[in-house]
Design a protein around this motif. Structure first.
Motif, short mmCIF file in Angstrom:
data_model
loop_
_atom_site.label_atom_id
_atom_site.label_comp_id
_atom_site.label_asym_id
_atom_site.label_seq_id
_atom_site.Cartn_x
_atom_site.Cartn_y
_atom_site.Cartn_z
N TYR A 186 17.73 8.09 -4.29
CA TYR A 186 17.50 6.85 -3.58
C TYR A 186 17.45 5.66 -4.56
O TYR A 186 18.05 4.61 -4.30
CB TYR A 186 16.19 6.94 -2.80
CG TYR A 186 15.78 5.64 -2.14
CD1 TYR A 186 16.47 5.14 -1.05
CD2 TYR A 186 14.69 4.91 -2.63
CE1 TYR A 186 16.11 3.95 -0.45
CE2 TYR A 186 14.32 3.72 -2.02
CZ TYR A 186 15.03 3.24 -0.94
OH TYR A 186 14.67 2.06 -0.35
N GLN A 234 10.78 6.98 1.43
CA GLN A 234 10.99 7.09 -0.01
C GLN A 234 9.97 6.25 -0.78
O GLN A 234 9.53 6.63 -1.87
CB GLN A 234 12.41 6.66 -0.38
CG GLN A 234 13.51 7.56 0.17
CD GLN A 234 13.56 8.91 -0.52
OE1 GLN A 234 12.67 9.28 -1.29
NE2 GLN A 234 14.61 9.67 -0.27
N GLN A 283 20.04 2.57 -4.61
CA GLN A 283 19.57 1.20 -4.49
C GLN A 283 19.77 0.40 -5.78
O GLN A 283 19.27 -0.72 -5.93
CB GLN A 283 18.09 1.17 -4.11
CG GLN A 283 17.80 1.71 -2.72
CD GLN A 283 18.38 0.82 -1.64
OE1 GLN A 283 18.12 -0.37 -1.58
NE2 GLN A 283 19.21 1.40 -0.78
N ASP A 319 13.22 1.63 2.22
CA ASP A 319 13.01 2.90 2.93
C ASP A 319 11.54 3.30 2.84
O ASP A 319 11.04 3.64 1.76
CB ASP A 319 13.90 3.99 2.33
CG ASP A 319 13.88 5.27 3.14
OD1 ASP A 319 12.78 5.81 3.38
OD2 ASP A 319 14.96 5.75 3.52
#
Length: 715
Positions: free
Chosen positions: A505, A466, A509, A463
């Motif tokens: 995030y 991010q 992940q 991303d």
């Protein structure tokens, strides 16, 4: 065929050359048979690991070695971003699917030609559940494309896939007729506003599409076996109804109805696979299909594995297929099920390290829990011995630094993707005549001229938003400081505080779990190192307040406001900004003014922690020059004539510690020696701290040479 973003395989032989051959009955490197470890009841192999650990590379390698030798399907689970079903590539790469129906369809498309089997139960079921919304032409075209591919794979139709798709879509649309209009249906304005009739129309439209698809299929092809098979699965209350349209209707209703439909589709798949192996095939020991499912942590992948494991766990299991399934999962299995674990129960899974797979996996079903059918294999990091061959290519090259393999291993922790990129960058730089040392690893570029940190972070943190946010926030000590920094930089968050969004995030992940507010925002050492170096590399100006100096200046003030508890952090950020003089002055003043014996440990702690500061940007991004070794060895003492002897000693000590504290660099013996000598000089010159400083003078050089944490006396 290996995809371009996968890492070369090292240290994976127990999985590739031992376990999978024992499951398939075919050797890995030779076109010959081998003894099978299991018959009748096989485990589902779940390969786990973080981004860049080579999960996809393992499956790509298995596909390359087994394609053409047994029926093989290779599917990657992708996020369900739209209702469109993706089209499989024709270049040997993995097909993609975002739903359970998509996965099953791709398995049929891959396996039906090789098994010479039409999947007579599953295929009609897939047609029944894969309709579309009446006015959604994109969804209709994608679904009809999938239908066309299924028909071609099962040899129910011939010709070109696009022509077949258009013909099929036209035939179904002809059955549907023109879309009903509100006026024709007698819908009042009140009903249209309330939405009551609209919901009813939508349901009728879905049923109409399902009915048209099933009618077109059953008129063209024999679906009697499927009707009979699905009819036996439905409860008695549905007697007399056509099971194929009913299957589609239950699937569209969702909830428990969809669960039943999905279980029926999985059972149909396993039934068809088992039926394709008759007595002759079993007698000849023809290998069973190999299914490779990448990124099975996605919703569709989890559903597929859950249904497969539930079917295999049933004691009355009717179809004893021996499908070999190797799947991958991002992150690791939770050690124990708790409130924070994934919703899928993995308590009964058998976990084995790679080294345990050489002779036997040791798997056997223990109980009837679905997860008892899982064999979880985490991908281990590379060892230093795995890394060394990557730096010794089969071509002449100038001699490399003798500790470069150790430095790469210390920096990456054996992470395969990071190791591969760094080693390739080292060889490229060496070919161009550059001398690469351990401290310069993160300053390298790839062959196309991009910074290695930029390339790696794009892969490890997909991303972009991010990633850019974390690059700045990684400079903060903990989540609390990161939130203050985010507010100072006016970072925008979608629905919550930016730092919280960043940690969510990272947890999503699988980089970490439950970030503690007092711990670093980025828990993984490699990831944090890459982010900090990228922040240093990309630091340019001060216009937006996001320059390296400005960020560390803000963080220094933030920690200084905490008083004594924030002193060590304030000194560290001061040094990171390149202001060593201020740090030396603060440490020297405390040394000369503080007489409390208990304060010695605090002073030593501040000294040690401050020396872990990242180095400031060098030209062209900054103006800091690395002269730490010269200062530590006294070559610049003449520049500090205004300082007294204690201050000059603290200055040399701080720079020596700063040099040896870089975790991935081999400690310089002269710097380690300098640390001990400067501490030994200070020890007798303080009335109450001499014991603590003397102990540090003896222990710290040894710990630094061995790359161990520097001990705090008394702790």
């Amino acid at each position: 065929m290996r995809s371009p973003d996968t890492s070369p395989l090292h240290g994976r032989d127990p999985l590739l050359r031992s376990l999978v051959p024992r499951l398939t009955g075919l050797t890995y490197g030779e076109r010959s048979r081998t003894a099978r470890e299991y018959r009748g009841d096989l485990p589902v192999v779940l390969v786990t690991g973080h981004h860049g650990m080579g999960r996809s590379a393992v499956l790509a390698d298995l596909a390359a070695h087994y394609r053409g030798r047994l029926p093989l399907a290779h599917v990657t689970v992708v996020p369900a971003e739209s209702g469109a079903l993706p089209y499989a590539p024709d270049d040997g790469r993995a097909a993609t699917a975002s739903t359970l129906v998509g996965i099953l369809a791709e398995l049929v498309c891959a396996l039906a030609p090789e098994l010479r089997h039409r999947f007579p139960v599953l295929t009609p079921g897939l047609f029944a559940v894969s309709g579309w919304e009446r006015d959604n032409s994109e969804q209709r075209d994608a679904t009809c494309l999938l239908h066309a591919r299924l028909l071609l794979a099962c040899r129910l139709a011939g010709g070109d896939v696009d022509t077949l798709r258009h013909c099929w879509a036209g035939a179904v649309e002809d059955r549907l007729g023109s879309p009903a209009r509100d006026a024709a249906a007698g819908v009042s304005d009140t009903e249209r506003v309330s939405g009551t009739e609209r919901v009813s129309d939508a349901e009728r439209d879905r049923e109409a599409v399902t009915g048209a698809v099933v009618a077109e299929y059953t008129e063209r092809y024999d679906a009697s076996a499927a009707r009979e098979w699905y009819a036996r699965r439905f409860p008695p209350g549905t007697d007399g109804q056509d099971p194929l349209p009913l299957l589609g209707e239950w699937f569209q209703q969702g909830g428990d109805y969809r669960d039943f439909a999905e279980q029926s589709l999985m059972a149909a798949f396993l039934h068809d696979v088992a039926a394709s192996y008759g007595r002759l095939q079993r007698w000849n020991r023809e290998p069973w299909p190999l299914v490779l499912l990448d990124d099975a942590h996605g919703a569709a992948g989890r559903t597929f594995l859950d249904l497969l494991l539930k079917n295999r766990a049933r004691p009355e299991r009717p179809d004893h297929e021996e499908l070999v399934v190797v799947a991958t999962r991002l992150g690791e299995l939770p050690a124990d099920r708790d409130a924070d674990s994934d919703p899928d129960d993995t308590d009964a899974a058998i976990r084995r390290e790679l080294a345990d797979l050489v002779k036997s996996s040791g798997w056997e079903r223990r109980g009837r829990a679905p997860s008892a059918g899982l064999l979880a294999v985490p991908l281990a990091p590379l060892s230093r011995d795995d890394i060394l061959p990557l730096l010794v290519p089969d071509r002449p090259a100038r001699p490399l630094h003798p500790y470069l393999a150790s430095a790469v291993h210390s920096l990456t922790g054996g992470h395969p993707a990071a190791t591969t990129v760094l080693c390739a960058a080292v060889l490229d730089a060496t070919d161009k005549g550059a001398a690469v040392g351990p401290r310069g690893l993160l300053e390298l570029t790839t062959k196309d001229g991009r910074a290695v940190t930029e390339v790696l972070l794009e892969r490890l943190l997909p991303d972009r938003r991010q990633r850019e946010r974390l690059t700045l926030l990684s400079l903060a000590r903990d989540s609390t400081a990161a939130e203050a920094l985010a507010a100072h930089l006016r970072l925008q968050g979608p629905d919550q505080l930016p730092a919280n969004s960043a940690t969510d995030y990272l947890e999503d992940q699988q980089w970490q779990r439950l970030t503690d507010p007092d711990e670093p925002l980025v828990a993984d050492t490699l990831l944090r190192t890459l982010l900090v170096n990228e922040a240093r590399r990309t630091s340019r100006g001060v216009e937006d307040g996001r320059g390296w100096q400005e960020i560390h200046r803000f963080l220094r003030i933030h920690h200084a406001q905490r008083g004594e508890s924030g002193e060590a952090d304030a000194l560290r950020h001061t040094l990171a900004a390149g202001n060593a003089e201020t740090v030396v002055a603060a440490l020297a003043e405390e040394f000369q003014s503080e007489q409390d014996e208990q304060a010695a440990a605090h002073w030593v702690l501040c000294l040690r922690y401050a020396a872990t500061a990242p180095t400031p940007p060098t030209p062209p991004a900054g103006d800091w020059t690395d002269v730490r070794t010269q200062i530590a060895l006294g070559a610049h003492d003449g520049r500090y004539a205004e300082l007294d002897e204690i201050e000059r000693c603290v200055n040399r000590l701080l720079h020596a510690l700063w040099h040896v504290s870089e975790p991935h660099a081999e400690p310089d013996p002269d710097m380690c020696k300098a640390v001990g000598e400067e501490l030994a000089y200070l020890s007798p010159r303080h009335r109450s701290w001499h014991a603590v400083l003397g102990q540090a003078a003896r222990n710290w050089p040894v710990a630094a040479r061995r790359k161990r944490p520097l001990p705090i006396p008394g702790e």
